[in-house]
Design a protein around this motif. Structure first.
Motif, PDB file in Angstrom:
ATOM      1  N   THR A  67       0.417  -1.274  -0.394  1.00  0.00           N
ATOM      2  CA  THR A  67       0.662  -0.273   0.169  1.00  0.00           C
ATOM      3  C   THR A  67       0.795   1.416  -0.078  1.00  0.00           C
ATOM      4  O   THR A  67       2.176   1.285   0.407  1.00  0.00           O
ATOM      5  CB  THR A  67      -1.151   0.166   1.304  1.00  0.00           C
ATOM      6  OG1 THR A  67      -1.883  -1.060   1.300  1.00  0.00           O
ATOM      7  CG2 THR A  67      -2.024   1.381   0.825  1.00  0.00           C
ATOM      8  N   ARG A  68       0.398   2.148  -0.808  1.00  0.00           N
ATOM      9  CA  ARG A  68       1.167   3.281  -0.472  1.00  0.00           C
ATOM     10  C   ARG A  68       0.597   4.731  -0.785  1.00  0.00           C
ATOM     11  O   ARG A  68      -0.734   4.517  -0.726  1.00  0.00           O
ATOM     12  CB  ARG A  68       1.614   3.365  -2.386  1.00  0.00           C
ATOM     13  CG  ARG A  68       2.042   5.070  -2.456  1.00  0.00           C
ATOM     14  CD  ARG A  68       2.937   5.409  -3.943  1.00  0.00           C
ATOM     15  NE  ARG A  68       3.664   6.648  -4.147  1.00  0.00           N
ATOM     16  CZ  ARG A  68       3.735   7.534  -5.303  1.00  0.00           C
ATOM     17  NH1 ARG A  68       3.239   6.691  -6.416  1.00  0.00           N
ATOM     18  NH2 ARG A  68       4.544   8.451  -4.868  1.00  0.00           N
ATOM     19  N   LEU A  69       0.670   6.191   0.893  1.00  0.00           N
ATOM     20  CA  LEU A  69       0.229   7.178   0.854  1.00  0.00           C
ATOM     21  C   LEU A  69       0.447   7.569  -0.019  1.00  0.00           C
ATOM     22  O   LEU A  69       1.618   7.907   0.504  1.00  0.00           O
ATOM     23  CB  LEU A  69      -0.099   6.975   2.577  1.00  0.00           C
ATOM     24  CG  LEU A  69      -0.977   5.603   3.231  1.00  0.00           C
ATOM     25  CD1 LEU A  69      -1.177   5.539   5.338  1.00  0.00           C
ATOM     26  CD2 LEU A  69      -2.323   5.144   3.117  1.00  0.00           C
ATOM     27  N   THR A  70       0.091   8.623  -0.256  1.00  0.00           N
ATOM     28  CA  THR A  70       0.733  10.069  -1.482  1.00  0.00           C
ATOM     29  C   THR A  70       0.072  10.919  -0.538  1.00  0.00           C
ATOM     30  O   THR A  70      -0.640  10.784   0.101  1.00  0.00           O
ATOM     31  CB  THR A  70       0.106   9.847  -2.488  1.00  0.00           C
ATOM     32  OG1 THR A  70      -1.440   9.700  -2.487  1.00  0.00           O
ATOM     33  CG2 THR A  70       0.064   8.560  -3.305  1.00  0.00           C
ATOM     34  N   ALA A  71       0.685  12.180  -0.631  1.00  0.00           N
ATOM     35  CA  ALA A  71       1.058  13.315   0.137  1.00  0.00           C
ATOM     36  C   ALA A  71       0.211  14.508  -0.397  1.00  0.00           C
ATOM     37  O   ALA A  71      -0.309  15.465   0.222  1.00  0.00           O
ATOM     38  CB  ALA A  71       2.835  14.612   0.103  1.00  0.00           C
ATOM     39  N   ASP A  72      -0.433  14.398  -1.499  1.00  0.00           N
ATOM     40  CA  ASP A  72      -1.658  14.051  -2.573  1.00  0.00           C
ATOM     41  C   ASP A  72      -3.255  14.610  -1.160  1.00  0.00           C
ATOM     42  O   ASP A  72      -4.072  15.064  -1.683  1.00  0.00           O
ATOM     43  CB  ASP A  72      -1.547  14.534  -3.834  1.00  0.00           C
ATOM     44  CG  ASP A  72      -2.325  12.929  -4.443  1.00  0.00           C
ATOM     45  OD1 ASP A  72      -2.256  11.953  -3.374  1.00  0.00           O
ATOM     46  OD2 ASP A  72      -3.452  12.522  -5.180  1.00  0.00           O
ATOM     47  N   LYS A  73      -3.046  13.802  -0.487  1.00  0.00           N
ATOM     48  CA  LYS A  73      -4.376  13.183   0.169  1.00  0.00           C
ATOM     49  C   LYS A  73      -4.306  13.198   1.401  1.00  0.00           C
ATOM     50  O   LYS A  73      -3.147  13.408   1.895  1.00  0.00           O
ATOM     51  CB  LYS A  73      -4.609  11.805  -0.294  1.00  0.00           C
ATOM     52  CG  LYS A  73      -5.225  11.302  -1.832  1.00  0.00           C
ATOM     53  CD  LYS A  73      -5.467   9.811  -1.704  1.00  0.00           C
ATOM     54  CE  LYS A  73      -6.048   9.888  -3.555  1.00  0.00           C
ATOM     55  NZ  LYS A  73      -5.447  10.266  -4.362  1.00  0.00           N
ATOM     56  N   ALA A  74      -5.398  14.281   2.333  1.00  0.00           N
ATOM     57  CA  ALA A  74      -5.256  13.730   3.396  1.00  0.00           C
ATOM     58  C   ALA A  74      -5.481  12.311   4.766  1.00  0.00           C
ATOM     59  O   ALA A  74      -7.140  11.729   3.613  1.00  0.00           O
ATOM     60  CB  ALA A  74      -5.829  15.102   4.042  1.00  0.00           C
ATOM     61  N   TRP A  75      -5.061  12.103   5.201  1.00  0.00           N
ATOM     62  CA  TRP A  75      -5.187  10.058   5.864  1.00  0.00           C
ATOM     63  C   TRP A  75      -5.431  10.325   6.903  1.00  0.00           C
ATOM     64  O   TRP A  75      -5.174  10.521   8.434  1.00  0.00           O
ATOM     65  CB  TRP A  75      -4.000   9.464   5.135  1.00  0.00           C
ATOM     66  CG  TRP A  75      -3.446   9.402   3.998  1.00  0.00           C
ATOM     67  CD1 TRP A  75      -3.050  10.298   3.137  1.00  0.00           C
ATOM     68  CD2 TRP A  75      -4.110   8.371   2.742  1.00  0.00           C
ATOM     69  NE1 TRP A  75      -2.636  10.164   2.096  1.00  0.00           N
ATOM     70  CE2 TRP A  75      -3.481   8.586   1.885  1.00  0.00           C
ATOM     71  CE3 TRP A  75      -5.574   7.525   2.535  1.00  0.00           C
ATOM     72  CZ2 TRP A  75      -3.857   8.462   0.888  1.00  0.00           C
ATOM     73  CZ3 TRP A  75      -5.956   6.869   1.457  1.00  0.00           C
ATOM     74  CH2 TRP A  75      -4.866   7.383   0.298  1.00  0.00           C
ATOM     75  N   LEU A  76      -6.730   9.357   7.349  1.00  0.00           N
ATOM     76  CA  LEU A  76      -7.261   9.479   8.698  1.00  0.00           C
ATOM     77  C   LEU A  76      -7.438   7.859   9.481  1.00  0.00           C
ATOM     78  O   LEU A  76      -8.796   7.041   8.307  1.00  0.00           O
ATOM     79  CB  LEU A  76      -8.985  10.088   8.808  1.00  0.00           C
ATOM     80  CG  LEU A  76      -9.953  10.286  10.318  1.00  0.00           C
ATOM     81  CD1 LEU A  76      -8.600  11.436  11.020  1.00  0.00           C
ATOM     82  CD2 LEU A  76     -10.936  10.132   9.773  1.00  0.00           C
ATOM     83  N   LEU A  77      -6.646   7.763  10.471  1.00  0.00           N
ATOM     84  CA  LEU A  77      -6.470   6.737  11.055  1.00  0.00           C
ATOM     85  C   LEU A  77      -7.779   6.516  11.813  1.00  0.00           C
ATOM     86  O   LEU A  77      -8.081   7.382  13.095  1.00  0.00           O
ATOM     87  CB  LEU A  77      -5.605   6.526  11.835  1.00  0.00           C
ATOM     88  CG  LEU A  77      -4.311   6.496  11.343  1.00  0.00           C
ATOM     89  CD1 LEU A  77      -3.015   6.007  12.674  1.00  0.00           C
ATOM     90  CD2 LEU A  77      -4.132   5.298  10.589  1.00  0.00           C
ATOM     91  N   ARG A  78      -8.753   5.026  11.717  1.00  0.00           N
ATOM     92  CA  ARG A  78     -10.037   5.604  12.835  1.00  0.00           C
ATOM     93  C   ARG A  78     -10.116   4.278  13.114  1.00  0.00           C
ATOM     94  O   ARG A  78      -9.787   2.807  12.527  1.00  0.00           O
ATOM     95  CB  ARG A  78     -11.361   5.314  11.491  1.00  0.00           C
ATOM     96  CG  ARG A  78     -12.094   5.113  12.227  1.00  0.00           C
ATOM     97  CD  ARG A  78     -13.618   5.624  11.094  1.00  0.00           C
ATOM     98  NE  ARG A  78     -13.956   6.524  11.166  1.00  0.00           N
ATOM     99  CZ  ARG A  78     -14.652   7.485  10.438  1.00  0.00           C
ATOM    100  NH1 ARG A  78     -15.369   6.474   9.834  1.00  0.00           N
ATOM    101  NH2 ARG A  78     -14.803   8.650  10.215  1.00  0.00           N
ATOM    102  N   GLY A  79     -10.047   4.261  14.757  1.00  0.00           N
ATOM    103  CA  GLY A  79      -9.661   3.530  15.364  1.00  0.00           C
ATOM    104  C   GLY A  79      -8.005   2.382  14.957  1.00  0.00           C
ATOM    105  O   GLY A  79      -7.622   3.207  14.337  1.00  0.00           O
ATOM    106  N   GLY A  80      -8.460   1.263  15.713  1.00  0.00           N
ATOM    107  CA  GLY A  80      -7.175   0.087  15.353  1.00  0.00           C
ATOM    108  C   GLY A  80      -6.630   0.160  13.733  1.00  0.00           C
ATOM    109  O   GLY A  80      -7.672  -0.198  13.433  1.00  0.00           O
TER     110      GLY A  80
END
Length: 452
Positions: A67-80
């Motif tokens: 998986t890749r998380l990119t800087a053009d999006k905001a990512w939210l950790l929901r729970g664990g």
């Protein structure tokens, strides 16, 4: 109190853009454009589809593919959020400049399970940031969890369990199983990463550290890490062999750096700064609280550390507290400003390591109002005192003033030219005591010490 996501919700052009304009902090450089391509990934990485809610892409549950998380999006950790299921050999790649928000309402946190890897490589001008989902100005300690990495390196948590092979343990807050038999286990890379406003209480007296390294092996590469205003400890090592360079721990609510359960890695260039309102020890160092003689023995090698305490903290707070049978080699430590003392050593087993040479303090400087813990009659019987241990180490000295300018030693400081690097290829050659040489500020550009 309005969350950052609530603010983003009213800005539809920002939805899933990751620009997080309302979170922009002009005191830091984390939004600076960066052309570094360190995080370019191959075609096996999956750009996560954006399941968008209130301007962020939601991460939740167990993720079991590259998986890749990119800087053009905001990512939210929901729970664990668990990356890997404990067996999957998968990699989480996080691009430079990416922001990951821990959801306050669900106590969001991220776990990298055994067998998985994290490849989070920021840059000096574009760090990777884990932070609260609350709006700037409303952020505080404990608003989300933290980052947990579980590895397969040895731990000593099974000292009282017959036949436990390999030794494994369950992480605090239900953060997964860790431990194993591979000192060279590889959990990936963290570089130029900031973790702030975490440490939420999962259950009574069960908070998450800013960065929990649980049985992490020494093939893992970690450097340039800041933990800021975490409610619990800044960094805690639960066994393992992982090494760190350039660690900045600021204003956490409990201990800044903590090790236990057989940790035997190496740390160089670390700065600890306490806040006036809360804080524990600079270092709190244990072997195993249930069996002080448990093996593998806790005993890392530490060099070039500056510990700046706060005398406004009324509780016990030591710069360096070594206890419960921990060993360790401590080189080029500069400590000042701690209420209870710069150095505390407890328990007969701990003193035994200093006597045998398994533990030592060398080329270090103490400048607290009381440099050593006040001994009571019981502690005098354990076989040693802190002042005797410190006096026996080469190059150690006490002073009333480290002569710092900010965090750097000023010209003429007794720290300059007074150090010596450990004889180990991991450590950079240094001739100074503390985290800085008086000229190079390795915290510049990528860190942020804003209160909220």
């Amino acid at each position: 109190m309005r969350s950052l996501l609530a603010i983003l919700f009213f800005s539809p052009l920002l939805a899933c853009s990751g620009d997080a304009g309302s979170d922009k902090d002009t005191s830091s450089t984390d939004d600076t454009a960066d052309t570094d391509d360190t995080n370019d990934t191959d075609d096996t990485d999956v750009d996560v589809p954006c399941v968008e809610e209130n301007g962020a892409c939601i991460l939740e549950g167990v993720i079991t593919e590259d998986t890749r998380l990119t800087a053009d999006k905001a990512w939210l950790l929901r729970g664990g959020v668990w990356f890997g299921d404990g067996t999957a050999n998968v990699t989480l790649t996080i691009d430079a400049g990416t922001k990951i928000y821990g959801e306050n309402a669900s106590n969001g946190f991220l776990v990298i399970n055994r067998g998985a890897k994290i490849n989070a490589v920021g840059t000096n001008t574009n760090p990777i940031i884990f932070t609260s989902d609350q709006a700037v100005g409303s952020r505080a300690r404990g608003q989300w969890g933290g980052l947990v990495i579980n590895g397969k390196a040895p731990i000593n948590a099974c000292a009282d369990v017959d036949g436990a092979d390999p030794c494994e343990a369950e992480g605090e807050g239900g953060t997964g199983v860790y431990g194993g038999t591979n000192p060279a286990d590889d959990s990936g890379t963290l570089k130029y990463v900031r973790i702030e406003f975490g440490g939420t209480e999962i259950s009574a007296d069960n908070e998450i550290n800013g960065l929990s390294l649980q049985g992490v092996g020494n093939a893992t590469d970690i450097e340039f890490i800041q933990i800021h205003r975490n409610l619990d400890d800044g960094v805690e090592f639960f066994g393992g062999t992982v090494n760190i360079k350039h660690l900045f721990v600021t204003e956490v609510g409990d201990d800044s750096i903590d090790w236990t359960l057989g940790y035997s890695g190496k740390i160089q260039h670390a700065l600890v700064v306490q806040a006036a309102d809360a804080g524990g020890h600079g270092f709190e160092l244990d072997n195993n609280e249930d069996d002080y003689a448990a093996t593998p023995l806790t005993g890392g090698i530490v060099s070039n550390v500056t510990l700046i305490g706060s005398t406004a903290i009324a509780e016990d707070n030591f710069g360096l507290l070594i206890r419960r049978g921990s060993a360790g080699q401590f080189w080029n430590i500069a400590a000042t400003g701690f209420t209870a003392g710069c150095l505390g050593i407890r328990d007969e087993e701990t003193y035994g390591h200093f006597t045998s040479g398994t533990a030592a303090i060398a080329y270090s400087a103490l400048a607290c109002a009381s440099n050593f813990e006040t001994e009571d009659a019981g502690e005098e019987d354990v076989g040693g005192t802190e002042d005797a241990v410190f006096a026996a180490g080469p190059g150690n000295f006490e002073t009333t003033d480290l002569e710092l300018s900010g965090f750097q030693p000023a010209a003429g400081s007794p720290l300059l030219g007074a150090g010596m690097a450990p004889s180990d290829s991991f450590f950079d050659a240094t001739n100074y005591i503390g985290a800085f040489d008086g000229t190079n500020d390795w915290t510049a550009g990528w860190t942020d010490t804003s209160d909220n």
